[in-house]
Design a protein around this motif. Structure first.
Motif, PDB file in Angstrom:
ATOM      1  N   GLU A 118       0.843  -1.188   0.000  1.00 15.37           N
ATOM      2  CA  GLU A 118       0.000   0.000   0.000  1.00 15.37           C
ATOM      3  C   GLU A 118       0.885   1.246   0.000  1.00 15.37           C
ATOM      4  N   LEU A 119       0.586   2.195  -0.880  1.00 18.43           N
ATOM      5  CA  LEU A 119       1.315   3.476  -0.886  1.00 18.43           C
ATOM      6  C   LEU A 119       0.670   4.360   0.167  1.00 18.43           C
ATOM      7  N   ALA A 120       1.393   4.597   1.253  1.00 20.41           N
ATOM      8  CA  ALA A 120       0.763   5.233   2.412  1.00 20.41           C
ATOM      9  C   ALA A 120       1.166   6.688   2.587  1.00 20.41           C
ATOM     10  N   GLY A 121       2.084   7.186   1.799  1.00 25.64           N
ATOM     11  CA  GLY A 121       2.456   8.581   1.958  1.00 25.64           C
ATOM     12  C   GLY A 121       3.650   8.926   1.113  1.00 25.64           C
ATOM     13  N   GLY A 122       4.052  10.188   1.188  1.00 27.17           N
ATOM     14  CA  GLY A 122       5.209  10.583   0.414  1.00 27.17           C
ATOM     15  C   GLY A 122       5.370  12.069   0.325  1.00 27.17           C
ATOM     16  N   ASP A 123       6.186  12.448  -0.606  1.00 27.69           N
ATOM     17  CA  ASP A 123       6.565  13.845  -0.753  1.00 27.69           C
ATOM     18  C   ASP A 123       6.832  14.106  -2.231  1.00 27.69           C
ATOM     19  N   LEU A 124       6.249  15.173  -2.748  1.00 33.58           N
ATOM     20  CA  LEU A 124       6.430  15.529  -4.150  1.00 33.58           C
ATOM     21  C   LEU A 124       7.197  16.826  -4.255  1.00 33.58           C
ATOM     22  N   ALA A 125       8.094  16.897  -5.209  1.00 37.68           N
ATOM     23  CA  ALA A 125       8.834  18.139  -5.429  1.00 37.68           C
ATOM     24  C   ALA A 125       9.105  18.289  -6.908  1.00 37.68           C
ATOM     25  N   SER A 126       9.275  19.529  -7.288  1.00 39.30           N
ATOM     26  CA  SER A 126       9.740  19.835  -8.621  1.00 39.30           C
ATOM     27  C   SER A 126      11.255  19.972  -8.517  1.00 39.30           C
ATOM     28  N   GLY A 127      11.980  19.365  -9.445  1.00 42.78           N
ATOM     29  CA  GLY A 127      13.443  19.416  -9.356  1.00 42.78           C
ATOM     30  C   GLY A 127      14.055  19.382 -10.741  1.00 42.78           C
ATOM     31  N   PRO A 128      15.359  19.607 -10.814  1.00 40.19           N
ATOM     32  CA  PRO A 128      15.998  19.697 -12.126  1.00 40.19           C
ATOM     33  C   PRO A 128      16.038  18.370 -12.875  1.00 40.19           C
ATOM     34  N   SER A 129      16.053  17.244 -12.137  1.00 41.11           N
ATOM     35  CA  SER A 129      16.066  15.943 -12.807  1.00 41.11           C
ATOM     36  C   SER A 129      15.286  14.960 -11.938  1.00 41.11           C
ATOM     37  N   ILE A 130      15.060  13.779 -12.467  1.00 43.55           N
ATOM     38  CA  ILE A 130      14.230  12.807 -11.752  1.00 43.55           C
ATOM     39  C   ILE A 130      15.043  12.125 -10.653  1.00 43.55           C
ATOM     40  N   SER A 131      14.501  12.164  -9.450  1.00 44.64           N
ATOM     41  CA  SER A 131      15.128  11.515  -8.311  1.00 44.64           C
ATOM     42  C   SER A 131      13.998  10.945  -7.461  1.00 44.64           C
ATOM     43  N   ALA A 132      14.026   9.642  -7.259  1.00 47.72           N
ATOM     44  CA  ALA A 132      12.940   8.997  -6.523  1.00 47.72           C
ATOM     45  C   ALA A 132      13.508   8.132  -5.414  1.00 47.72           C
ATOM     46  N   SER A 133      13.005   8.319  -4.205  1.00 52.85           N
ATOM     47  CA  SER A 133      13.403   7.466  -3.085  1.00 52.85           C
ATOM     48  C   SER A 133      12.160   6.772  -2.553  1.00 52.85           C
ATOM     49  N   LEU A 134      12.280   5.488  -2.384  1.00 52.16           N
ATOM     50  CA  LEU A 134      11.142   4.727  -1.890  1.00 52.16           C
ATOM     51  C   LEU A 134      11.520   4.102  -0.551  1.00 52.16           C
TER      52      LEU A 134
ATOM     53  N   ASP B  50      10.232  13.334   3.676  1.00 49.51           N
ATOM     54  CA  ASP B  50      10.384  14.668   3.096  1.00 49.51           C
ATOM     55  C   ASP B  50      11.761  14.785   2.477  1.00 49.51           C
ATOM     56  N   SER B  51      11.842  15.579   1.437  1.00 52.03           N
ATOM     57  CA  SER B  51      13.097  15.730   0.703  1.00 52.03           C
ATOM     58  C   SER B  51      13.610  17.149   0.740  1.00 52.03           C
ATOM     59  N   GLN B  52      14.897  17.270   0.540  1.00 52.99           N
ATOM     60  CA  GLN B  52      15.547  18.559   0.333  1.00 52.99           C
ATOM     61  C   GLN B  52      16.403  18.418  -0.913  1.00 52.99           C
ATOM     62  N   ILE B  53      16.137  19.261  -1.896  1.00 55.48           N
ATOM     63  CA  ILE B  53      16.818  19.182  -3.189  1.00 55.48           C
ATOM     64  C   ILE B  53      17.532  20.499  -3.456  1.00 55.48           C
ATOM     65  N   ALA B  54      18.810  20.396  -3.784  1.00 53.19           N
ATOM     66  CA  ALA B  54      19.614  21.605  -4.031  1.00 53.19           C
ATOM     67  C   ALA B  54      18.991  22.439  -5.134  1.00 53.19           C
ATOM     68  N   GLY B  55      18.907  23.733  -4.905  1.00 50.17           N
ATOM     69  CA  GLY B  55      18.357  24.633  -5.910  1.00 50.17           C
ATOM     70  C   GLY B  55      16.849  24.743  -5.846  1.00 50.17           C
ATOM     71  N   VAL B  56      16.210  23.810  -5.135  1.00 50.24           N
ATOM     72  CA  VAL B  56      14.750  23.860  -4.977  1.00 50.24           C
ATOM     73  C   VAL B  56      14.405  24.257  -3.538  1.00 50.24           C
TER      74      VAL B  56
END
Lengths: 341, 341
Positions: A118-134, B50-56
């Motif tokens: 079950e996907l129970a939570g997370g965090d979304l951000a806009s960033g320069p490239s794709i980076s995903a941590s699970l 939660d994430s911290q992304i450089a430049g964002v």
């Protein structure tokens, strides 16, 4: 008038030295070391975190659907190595504007659903490239007697692999040459100029690299049986075997002729100017389980595991060829703080 | 002969529409919505990522020690908003070659230790820029009676803020102009040409932005008392209040004159051509708790909270000025899939 100082540059850090240092800190409480950390009342849960970063772990133009499945598979492999059942997932995703979030999430949720996750939570951000941590939280399988640890190998144990090694590393080489996996399957690069009879194995290797299959059923079986160590082969068989041996205070003998190689791997490696045995020993990202069982205990044949050697009292890790000649098996493989092994 | 097709471009996705869509999927099991997800037998744990992304989220030249503390603080604020006690942390860190890992980890471990938090695992990668995701697992505080939820506001509840709002957004503006926080404190940009009497408030705003203080003691107090909703103000007071009201099926009246602003914020905002009230309502990254309590219940004065309004049956969210004039409070603030609010 001030002496000109050389700017203080940190020494180039290796993953191994950093992790060893971390493991001695009081705030890590001796938990650093396994594929996942055990926590909670009655040690009821395990937690693991893994990332996929564009240009590091996958080509930046990978389809969002494939990326989602790869991210999940790589993390599930850590749960498999602990003998854990997938329960909850938490995602931290950064992606540039225009990323097809719904294609990514649709694929992630379908794959999660197939594993009862079950996907129970997370965090979304806009960033320069794709980076995903699970982050995955795992529970005990019904009937499980233990968590699997890398430190539980004992001299005399048989050593097994849950599947073939080396084909993922070869798939990575093909991806670097331009191979891609899309909705219509694998496209191979012209640059590789592969003969027709090598192409099926090449396609399988690319698929194996981009979409590994976590060995959850094998992890479940091991959690219900006997005793022994387990680790998933993510950074190369040699490196992960060295880790298991170091954690267990033992050594190992690996029979070179018993290494399970995928069909067609050797001629394909030759065609690409690579050595199949090196790929199998140090390639990495195989995501099969490396495990031990007490002598005489064999895994269920349906799980298609291969015995590749045994654990020994002597702490050396050695490779023995068909003629019985032994040579040290060097601790080669990925270091995640270097760009390349 | 084929009609030329317009390439299929995904519609620009907003965080809100994506999260609403995710919340309806069966594989999210209704868990998406709070600052952290509740899980485990007897709902004993919460998890947040939660994430911290450089430049964002921070300037790429931020000292590794400050980055580590900011990453932890932002995540701890989610635990505070759930009324949870920090227990275990898992880090996924990608950083370029040459990143001072030991300075980062040393700072992270010291800060974790101060909160009784243990770093139990993680994942290291080499990547083109710094990207850090932290997963925290929280437990119940001794004597806790409940987890805090954003959906527990009821008409008639008093509405409180745990601290000042707007100064973090002003600090961000100063960072954009070149302000930096280093081991010797805050340096302010010449470009801002601030009068001497504004500089202390400017330094406090930069510090507040880069090193927020998670309100764990307030979260603990709330978890032991009465009933009411809570959320941490990360994306702007207006947006997070709208989220609380939507989750609770209620509305709110905020008294403009009661908004807690940091000392010196208004003249500093004027000097920078900004509006203090807009920063307070929509600036974001305040990391103070926004919460409700039943009428007549007030938080411990030592926690220095401010009542700013009340929850109403009417679902509108309105702002009332000192003269009693009401205007709708728009749902403004950060959308993490857009670059700017």
């Amino acid at each position: 008038l001030c002496p000109r100082r050389t700017p203080r540059r940190p020494p180039r850090e290796s993953e191994r030295s950093l992790v060893e240092w971390l493991a001695t800190r009081p705030q890590t409480a001796g938990r650093i070391g396994d594929d996942a950390a055990i926590f909670g009342p009655r040690a009821a849960h395990v937690v693991t975190v893994d990332s996929q970063i564009a240009g590091v772990h996958f080509p930046a133009d990978l389809e969002p659907e494939i990326l989602a499945r790869r991210l999940l598979a790589v993390n599930l492999s850590d749960l498999a190595a602990m003998g854990a059942r997938p329960a909850h997932a938490f995602l931290a995703l950064a992606a540039p504007s225009g990323f097809a979030h719904r294609r990514f999430f649709g694929s992630l949720l379908r794959a999660a659903g197939r594993h009862g996750l079950e996907l129970a939570g997370g965090d979304l951000a806009s960033g320069p490239s794709i980076s995903a941590s699970l982050t995955l939280i795992g529970e005990r399988w019904p009937g499980a007697r233990r968590w699997l640890r890398r430190s539980d190998a004992r001299p005399g144990d048989d050593l097994f692999l849950g599947g073939t090694v080396g084909d993922s590393a070869l798939g990575l080489e093909l991806v670097r040459l331009g191979a891609r996996l899309g909705r219509r399957g694998v496209s191979l690069p012209e640059a590789a100029s592969l003969d027709a009879e090598l192409r099926p194995a090449a396609r399988r290797a690319v698929r194996r690299h981009l979409l590994p299959t976590p060995q959850l059923a094998l992890g479940a079986w091991l959690s219900r049986h006997a005793r022994g160590a387990a680790i998933d082969v993510s950074d190369g068989l040699a490196r992960d075997l060295h880790r298991m041996c170091a954690a267990s205070g033992a050594g190992a003998v690996v029979e070179s002729a018993r290494l399970p190689l995928a069909a067609g791997l050797e001629p394909l490696a030759v065609a690409l100017g690579l050595d199949a045995r090196s790929l199998a020993l140090g390639g990495g990202e195989d995501y099969v389980l490396l495990f031990t069982l007490p002598e005489g205990v064999a895994p269920d044949p349906a799980l298609r595991c291969r015995r590749i050697g045994r654990i020994q009292h002597d702490r050396a890790v050695v490779l023995v060829d068909a003629a019985g000649r032994a040579e040290p098996l060097a601790d080669r493989g990925w270091d995640h703080l270097s760009d390349r092994p």
